[in-house]
Scaffold this motif. Sequence first.
Motif, short mmCIF file in Angstrom:
data_model
loop_
_atom_site.label_atom_id
_atom_site.label_comp_id
_atom_site.label_asym_id
_atom_site.label_seq_id
_atom_site.Cartn_x
_atom_site.Cartn_y
_atom_site.Cartn_z
N GLU A 1 -0.69 16.68 -8.85
CA GLU A 1 -0.31 16.69 -7.42
C GLU A 1 1.16 16.33 -7.24
OE1 GLU A 1 -3.37 15.73 -4.68
OE2 GLU A 1 -1.99 14.84 -3.23
N HIS B 1 8.26 -0.58 7.23
CA HIS B 1 8.99 0.69 7.13
C HIS B 1 8.24 1.68 6.24
CE1 HIS B 1 12.54 -0.38 9.38
NE2 HIS B 1 12.78 -1.44 8.65
N LEU B 2 7.64 1.16 5.17
CA LEU B 2 6.90 2.06 4.27
C LEU B 2 5.71 2.71 4.98
CD1 LEU B 2 6.43 3.23 1.41
CD2 LEU B 2 5.00 1.24 0.94
N GLU C 1 7.04 5.38 7.18
CA GLU C 1 7.54 6.49 6.38
C GLU C 1 6.40 7.35 5.83
OE1 GLU C 1 10.22 7.51 4.09
OE2 GLU C 1 8.81 8.16 2.53
N ILE C 2 5.34 6.69 5.34
CA ILE C 2 4.19 7.46 4.83
C ILE C 2 3.51 8.21 5.98
CG2 ILE C 2 1.91 7.28 3.75
CD1 ILE C 2 3.02 4.97 2.05
N ARG D 1 11.59 17.27 3.53
CA ARG D 1 11.03 16.06 2.95
C ARG D 1 9.73 16.37 2.22
NH1 ARG D 1 10.59 10.26 6.00
NH2 ARG D 1 9.62 11.47 7.65
N ARG E 1 0.58 1.22 -3.36
CA ARG E 1 0.94 2.22 -2.35
C ARG E 1 0.08 3.48 -2.45
NH1 ARG E 1 7.00 3.75 -2.00
NH2 ARG E 1 7.26 1.52 -2.22
N ALA E 2 -0.63 3.66 -3.55
CA ALA E 2 -1.62 4.74 -3.63
C ALA E 2 -2.74 4.46 -2.62
CB ALA E 2 -2.18 4.86 -5.04
N ALA F 1 -4.46 16.37 3.70
CA ALA F 1 -3.27 17.00 3.10
C ALA F 1 -3.10 16.71 1.62
CB ALA F 1 -2.02 16.60 3.88
N SER F 2 -3.88 15.81 1.08
CA SER F 2 -3.81 15.48 -0.34
C SER F 2 -5.20 15.65 -0.96
CB SER F 2 -3.36 14.03 -0.52
OG SER F 2 -3.58 13.58 -1.85
N GLU G 1 13.22 6.17 1.02
CA GLU G 1 12.51 5.51 2.12
C GLU G 1 13.32 4.37 2.73
OE1 GLU G 1 9.29 4.52 -0.62
OE2 GLU G 1 9.48 2.42 -0.04
N ALA G 2 13.07 4.14 4.01
CA ALA G 2 13.69 3.02 4.73
C ALA G 2 13.28 1.72 4.04
CB ALA G 2 13.24 3.01 6.18
N GLY G 3 14.17 0.74 4.07
CA GLY G 3 13.84 -0.54 3.45
C GLY G 3 14.48 -0.66 2.08
N GLU H 1 -1.35 5.16 0.91
CA GLU H 1 -1.23 6.58 1.23
C GLU H 1 -2.61 7.24 1.37
OE1 GLU H 1 2.18 8.57 -0.29
OE2 GLU H 1 1.14 10.49 -0.48
N ARG I 1 2.83 13.74 8.79
CA ARG I 1 3.12 14.52 10.00
C ARG I 1 2.54 13.89 11.27
NH1 ARG I 1 2.03 20.47 9.69
NH2 ARG I 1 0.26 20.12 8.32
N ALA J 1 6.02 16.01 1.04
CA ALA J 1 4.93 15.62 1.94
C ALA J 1 4.22 14.34 1.52
CB ALA J 1 3.93 16.76 2.07
N ARG K 1 10.17 -4.69 4.93
CA ARG K 1 10.24 -3.43 4.20
C ARG K 1 8.94 -2.65 4.22
NH1 ARG K 1 10.22 -2.36 -2.35
NH2 ARG K 1 9.79 -0.16 -2.06
N ASN L 1 4.81 10.33 -0.17
CA ASN L 1 5.72 9.29 -0.66
C ASN L 1 5.36 8.91 -2.10
OD1 ASN L 1 6.13 6.33 -1.36
ND2 ASN L 1 7.51 6.52 0.38
N TYR L 2 4.07 8.70 -2.34
CA TYR L 2 3.64 8.22 -3.66
C TYR L 2 4.03 9.22 -4.75
CZ TYR L 2 0.73 5.83 -7.10
OH TYR L 2 0.27 5.13 -8.21
N ARG M 1 -3.28 22.59 -0.19
CA ARG M 1 -3.08 21.37 0.60
C ARG M 1 -1.58 21.08 0.78
NH1 ARG M 1 -8.28 17.43 0.46
NH2 ARG M 1 -9.77 18.89 -0.42
N GLU N 1 4.90 9.31 8.66
CA GLU N 1 5.74 10.47 8.99
C GLU N 1 5.47 11.62 8.02
OE1 GLU N 1 9.80 9.20 8.89
OE2 GLU N 1 9.60 7.97 10.69
N ARG N 2 5.36 11.29 6.74
CA ARG N 2 5.10 12.35 5.76
C ARG N 2 3.73 12.98 5.98
NH1 ARG N 2 8.75 11.70 0.40
NH2 ARG N 2 10.20 10.16 1.19
#
Lengths: 395, 395
Positions: B73, A96-97, A100-101, B237, A69-70, A239-240, B223-225, A73, A106, B239, A93, B241-242, B104, A103-104
């Motif tokens: 981070e 959904h992830l 969700e990511i 929330r 998931r790194a 953003a990261s 998270e959903a799921g 993202e 934005r 910013a 699932r 997920n990871y 950031r 959304e985060r």
Amino acid sequence: MTALDPPRRLLMGPGPITADPRVLQAMSKQLVGQFDPWMTAAMNDTMALYRQVFRTANEQTFLVDGTSRAGIEAALVSLIEPGDRVLVPVFGRFGHLLAEISERCRAEVHTIEVPWGEVFEPDAVEAAVRDVRPKVLAIVQGDTSTTMCQPLADIGEICRRHDVLLYCDATASIGGNEFETDAWGLDIATAGLQKCLGGPSGSAPITISPRAADLINARKHVEAGIRDDSDTDVGTRIASNYFDLAQVMDYWGPRRLNHHTEATTMLYGAHECARLLVEEGLDTAIARHELHGRAMLAGVRGLGLEVFGDVEHKMHNVVAVEIPDGVDGDRVRAELLDDFGIEIGTSFGPLHGRVWRIGTMGYNARSEAVLTTLDALEKVLGRGGGVAAAQEVYA
Amino acid sequence: MTALDPPRRLLMGPGPITADPRVLQAMSKQLVGQFDPWMTAAMNDTMALYRQVFRTANEQTFLVDGTSRAGIEAALVSLIEPGDRVLVPVFGRFGHLLAEISERCRAEVHTIEVPWGEVFEPDAVEAAVRDVRPKVLAIVQGDTSTTMCQPLADIGEICRRHDVLLYCDATASIGGNEFETDAWGLDIATAGLQKCLGGPSGSAPITISPRAADLINARKHVEAGIRDDSDTDVGTRIASNYFDLAQVMDYWGPRRLNHHTEATTMLYGAHECARLLVEEGLDTAIARHELHGRAMLAGVRGLGLEVFGDVEHKMHNVVAVEIPDGVDGDRVRAELLDDFGIEIGTSFGPLHGRVWRIGTMGYNARSEAVLTTLDALEKVLGRGGGVAAAQEVYA
């Protein structure tokens, strides 16, 4: 505190699975400095190997330091600017992830869904693309939560036609199912080592098309402390910092920007995972996963168990098995683990308590692993017919 | 593509350094499923060991899966809400990094600076805290770019007095210099394995105080799921997920939330790094780094070289050595590497081309490593006096 001494397990769940011993051996090798000429050559070799794994000519093919998931993202935060529209077809699932990511990040996120156990028809995806007009379409190829494998060639075609960036997570599927970055027109694809690649979690291979790389580089802001006079901030800052692929590309590229300190041991492992796959040949490896997946499917059916979902579209490397009425699914899993040292998987969300997930992937896409698992299942369930049905496939 | 066969190097730069062979051996062990009772027990053991390393009673002490800056981070993005004021005292490259990551995260970032080679006086920090009234003060303990080690006890006191959250990155310093999470009142501290802990980059130990954990949990969005009926979204929330530490705490905690797939091999390595340190005893390990750091300092002075910065405040484990006029710093480094297999470090920013950085840390905080390096430096520089001066320290 004593040294860790892991028990011997046969990991037949949806991943992580037992690592190939060659990968573990590669990971026991001593470190070299991060800008040592030998190390930068090893990084270049790793890039070349993953171009073969992803079936791509993309120069920008490398590792993100973290779990799968790194990689997800990093791809999404580097592509998405706040307010961008992102379309996510969700069939489990991990869909959904992705939503969700996003959304985060934005994004303005739009989802379409099919019931768990199904995949999308291209028309449904194209209708949503017409409706949403997204900048990015984000989808997983294989969603381990449902075992489904989404066909992508048509979706790639749709995205090209509508000028949409196509991001795909192939963590659960790559190496065990056909995957074509360039032929399908994917802009970014990401993966992990812990499924069909036969390694441990902790490194996320990624490939980025030239047009996606250009978009990301149009947002480059090199951090203070390592920037030089040639650096001018452009575009919306990502953003990261950790997942800023503009900087990470410069770390892996000729500039060798000192962004992070590469996780050398994970790189050794990722290199060996890819080498195993390339040595075997991708087509041969996919055929191997198809064979052992088919044997496991026949075996669980031979045991009189029902299989969940649209079997025509399941990944080769994992099967979801309905837990029969009156059987305590957790007790079965515990007995398999405690008495036979075999792990099979539980489930999430709507499938929680309803199915077991059994994997045949990477180092464990082998007939001994399949037959041993079915044999133990026969004992624990007090049923027969599993091993014989699988043996028929092998015969 | 042949197997990777790393050349033998003695890594005497500012990190990564040669890994302790025991760590590499631990990392070659076979995988176990992520929710196997043996694995969750190994995770709990790892938490207990890092409580000793960080000198804390914090329940929330675990690993972030990524390199050291993944830990940084995760801490900052989980603490900072957009618009929060963050104060960063900058005394080298990694101070700039904390400011950059905070930006950031959309913080209102304020920095104060001292020249490279110096540390902050508590009064200067307190004046800035009064002025800025930050929610978070973010600082590194040891900045490898300058070799300086910032005293933190007074800064902890200041932060408590002004109700400021104190975050500290101890990647470069922990294990080789005094570090007290609880006694100094730190709210979050993060680290990495590749310096004094004697492991590879790729895992970031972190510890979180109860009050910081409460603040982060007040922003929990599962998270959903994988969310269940008990989950209600609260607060702003996070910013990422990871790096969402609210979820990561639930992964390491009794809920065992299926957030990511733990990087098991890195965990094996992190566990062994901590075990080595705890077995040796933290005070003994710090004294060892002090001794070999002092020997290296005497050695480079014995060679007639000048040392950069405020030596009273340098970390035990690294020294910055002025490159003499007329000497080509890169040529010296290349000769050390090519002829002797020894790596020493170059520098960043204002020190680029001005100093070498020589480390004596982790597995390489040993007299043979110090003397071998000084001996090779004597040959390459055509000078004497280095080995003898270090031997006097050891005598």
